[in-house]
Motif scaffolding. Structure first.
Motif, PDB file in Angstrom:
ATOM      1  N   ILE A   1       0.824  -1.196   0.000  1.00 44.16           N
ATOM      2  CA  ILE A   1       0.000   0.000   0.000  1.00 44.16           C
ATOM      3  C   ILE A   1       0.867   1.259   0.000  1.00 44.16           C
ATOM      4  N   TYR A   2       2.089   1.178   0.566  1.00 38.85           N
ATOM      5  CA  TYR A   2       2.966   2.352   0.563  1.00 38.85           C
ATOM      6  C   TYR A   2       3.267   2.819  -0.853  1.00 38.85           C
ATOM      7  N   ASP A   3       3.317   1.899  -1.801  1.00 43.25           N
ATOM      8  CA  ASP A   3       3.616   2.272  -3.177  1.00 43.25           C
ATOM      9  C   ASP A   3       2.501   3.080  -3.827  1.00 43.25           C
ATOM     10  N   LEU A   4       1.334   3.088  -3.235  1.00 42.64           N
ATOM     11  CA  LEU A   4       0.211   3.847  -3.785  1.00 42.64           C
ATOM     12  C   LEU A   4       0.227   5.307  -3.325  1.00 42.64           C
ATOM     13  N   LEU A   5       1.057   5.627  -2.344  1.00 43.27           N
ATOM     14  CA  LEU A   5       1.087   6.964  -1.762  1.00 43.27           C
ATOM     15  C   LEU A   5       2.463   7.589  -1.951  1.00 43.27           C
ATOM     16  N   ASN A   6       2.469   8.886  -2.171  1.00 40.17           N
ATOM     17  CA  ASN A   6       3.733   9.607  -2.284  1.00 40.17           C
ATOM     18  C   ASN A   6       4.031  10.335  -0.985  1.00 40.17           C
ATOM     19  N   HIS A   7       5.255  10.828  -0.874  1.00 42.38           N
ATOM     20  CA  HIS A   7       5.740  11.480   0.345  1.00 42.38           C
ATOM     21  C   HIS A   7       5.765  12.992   0.187  1.00 42.38           C
ATOM     22  N   HIS A   8       5.355  13.694   1.217  1.00 41.89           N
ATOM     23  CA  HIS A   8       5.596  15.126   1.343  1.00 41.89           C
ATOM     24  C   HIS A   8       5.297  15.523   2.777  1.00 41.89           C
ATOM     25  N   ASN A   9       6.318  15.950   3.521  1.00 39.02           N
ATOM     26  CA  ASN A   9       6.105  16.317   4.917  1.00 39.02           C
ATOM     27  C   ASN A   9       5.225  17.550   5.056  1.00 39.02           C
ATOM     28  N   GLY A  10       5.367  18.526   4.180  1.00 39.18           N
ATOM     29  CA  GLY A  10       4.615  19.767   4.314  1.00 39.18           C
ATOM     30  C   GLY A  10       3.184  19.712   3.815  1.00 39.18           C
TER      31      GLY A  10
END
Length: 133
Positions: A1-10
């Motif tokens: 499931i992590y591969d379906l979401l991208n990262h951005h802290n802000g």
């Protein structure tokens, strides 16, 4: 499931929670519009660690660290657009970035407040170390 979401802290608007029954996707910071990208945080990491582990560096907030060649002291800063930086961020400051989802101008205002709260000697040491780096 992590591969379906991208990262951005802000700009984080999603969070994964693991439970006995499986993984739960939570929406944070308000409703998500149809077609809107889901973003979560891989954690607050330095730019070099993000690049090494995930092959990218986020545009903001970008965490950097370096070691002063003269003193051997470690320094860190968090960089935002328009040259706004929070130097020597505390663990609490980094948690604030990681756990919040506010507008860029609020992140920048908090970075300015953080720097204004630092002792002048800390700012001088950081400046000298950055020039020597």
């Amino acid at each position: 499931i992590y591969d379906l979401l991208n990262h951005h802290n802000g700009k984080r608007n999603a969070k994964l929670s693991t439970m006995e029954e499986g993984v739960q996707l939570l929406v944070v910071g308000g409703p998500v519009e149809k077609g809107q990208e889901l973003l979560l945080s891989y954690g607050v990491k330095t730019a070099s660690t993000m690049y090494r582990d995930y092959s990218f560096v986020e545009d903001w907030p970008t965490c950097w660290n370096f070691k002063d060649r003269t003193s051997g002291d470690n320094f860190a800063f968090v960089l935002f657009p328009n040259g706004v930086a929070a130097i020597n961020p505390t663990a609490d400051y980094l948690k604030q970035i990681w756990h919040s989802n506010t507008a860029l101008v609020e992140y920048q205002a908090n970075a300015r407040k953080h720097v204004e709260s630092l002792p002048l000697g800390d700012i001088d040491r950081f400046t000298l170390a950055a020039r020597n780096h």
